[in-house]
Enzyme design. Structure first.
Site, PDB file in Angstrom:
ATOM      1  CG  ASN A 123      -2.087   0.822   1.130  1.00  0.00           C
ATOM      2  OD1 ASN A 123      -2.487   1.514   0.159  1.00  0.00           O
ATOM      3  ND2 ASN A 123      -2.903   1.814   2.136  1.00  0.00           N
ATOM      4  NE  ARG A 128       4.943   6.799   2.005  1.00  0.00           N
ATOM      5  CZ  ARG A 128       4.871   6.436   3.501  1.00  0.00           C
ATOM      6  NH1 ARG A 128       5.434   6.641   4.368  1.00  0.00           N
ATOM      7  NH2 ARG A 128       4.615   5.672   3.581  1.00  0.00           N
ATOM      8  NE  ARG A 172       3.828   0.398   4.028  1.00  0.00           N
ATOM      9  CZ  ARG A 172       3.128   1.458   3.996  1.00  0.00           C
ATOM     10  NH1 ARG A 172       3.337   2.709   4.924  1.00  0.00           N
ATOM     11  NH2 ARG A 172       1.837   2.014   3.421  1.00  0.00           N
ATOM     12  CE  LYS A 214       3.113  -6.880  -5.506  1.00  0.00           C
ATOM     13  NZ  LYS A 214       4.201  -6.049  -5.094  1.00  0.00           N
ATOM     14  N   PRO A 231       3.964 -12.000  -8.595  1.00  0.00           N
ATOM     15  CG  PRO A 231       4.863 -10.675  -8.100  1.00  0.00           C
ATOM     16  CD  PRO A 231       4.601 -11.986  -8.855  1.00  0.00           C
ATOM     17  CG  ASP A 233       0.984  -4.402  -8.490  1.00  0.00           C
ATOM     18  OD1 ASP A 233       1.054  -5.164  -9.602  1.00  0.00           O
ATOM     19  OD2 ASP A 233       1.454  -3.292  -8.884  1.00  0.00           O
TER      20      ASP A 233
END
Length: 272
Positions: A123, A128, A172, A214, A231, A233
């Site tokens: 997310n 970043r 996280r 994922k 994966p 996403d």
DNA sequence: GGCCAGGCTTTTC
DNA sequence: GAAAAGCATGGC
């Protein structure tokens, strides 16, 4: 592949279609940086590399020993991507993706770095993600010539969630600590994942809080070179809905992860 | 200010 | 069990 050894560098030629910049910066690894002179800088397994690509040559500022034991393998220079891409090209969208963005190789990253990086990726957006990982290395890695190493699972296992506050990783942080503990004490066994079929790795990695399907697939693909890992996403979900409503084409069987990487980058940078 | 980002966990239906 | 809400942060 042809290799010439100079005093401070290795010159590589006849390396097929490999593209250094594209492979380093297509969303599979987060620590490579290009400087103003066109040199790429990265730190892998505690070693810094400066490298650049010209039309027919790759120049790596490293020793022959490190090239043979680390970088040649890391950049996956001995796999025949021309053959793989030709097989993928029997599908119309994959053909466009491999022709538009030729030269992407799957980087054989350190498993712990891949796991930790893709926990951070959830997310989140790529700029970043890079920032958080950079602060992670600067704060808890070891300083070496050219930058900082990626902190080991053992190092991070000795920390608390509060210690990670300077990373600004948000929710996280607790996942990073849980992963570090389970990897450091062997509850998640990297050697066994390496030696086992992909299904074992899927189950083991998802024992970590904050690792779902994922992140597990990304870790298996980029950290364990399980090239059939797939994966999904938000970008790949878009691809599946727009281009493959009836399922992924059979020409990618066995190399779905490589197909995914080409489509991911193509869809993100070229389509619309 | 709302939406989105290489998702996952927790809560609710 | 499936669906929705909540989660930190920062760029646009």
């Amino acid at each position: 592949m042809k290799i010439t050894e100079n005093k401070y560098s290795i010159i590589v030629s006849d390396f097929g279609s490999f593209n250094l910049g594209l492979s380093a910066d297509c969303g599979q690894a987060f620590r490579w940086k290009e400087d103003d002179d066109g040199f790429w800088h990265g730190i892998v397994c505690g070693k810094h590399l400066k490298a650049r690509q010209d039309t027919d040559t790759l120049t790596l500022y490293t020793s022959k020993e490190d090239f043979e034991s680390l970088w040649k393998n890391y950049f996956d220079l001995e796999t025949d991507y021309a053959d793989i891409c030709q097989n993928l090209s029997s599908d119309v969208y994959l053909r466009r993706a491999v022709e538009t963005c030729p030269g992407i190789h799957i980087l054989k990253q350190d498993p712990w770095e891949a796991l930790c990086s893709f926990i951070i990726s959830q997310n989140n957006n790529i700029p970043r993600i890079k920032g958080i990982i950079e602060r992670l290395c600067e704060t808890f890695g070891d300083e070496i010539q050219g930058g900082f190493t990626f902190p080991s699972a053992e190092r991070l296992a000795s920390l608390t969630v509060e210690d990670l506050a300077p990373l600004r990783a948000g929710f996280r942080a607790k996942y990073i600590i849980d992963a570090a503990k389970k990897v450091a004490d062997g509850e998640v066994d990297f050697e066994r994942i390496t030696d086992s079929p992909i299904e074992y790795g899927r189950e083991e990695l998802q024992k970590i809080c904050g690792v779902g399907a994922k992140v597990a697939e990304c870790t298996l693909l980029y950290g364990f070179y399980k090239i059939d890992a797939f994966p999904v996403d938000v970008w790949v979900r878009r691809i599946m809905e727009e281009m493959y409503p009836d399922g992924f084409p059979g020409c990618a069987d066995g190399v779905k992860g490589i197909a995914q990487q080409y489509l991911f980058h193509w869809r993100r940078t070229c389509v619309q």
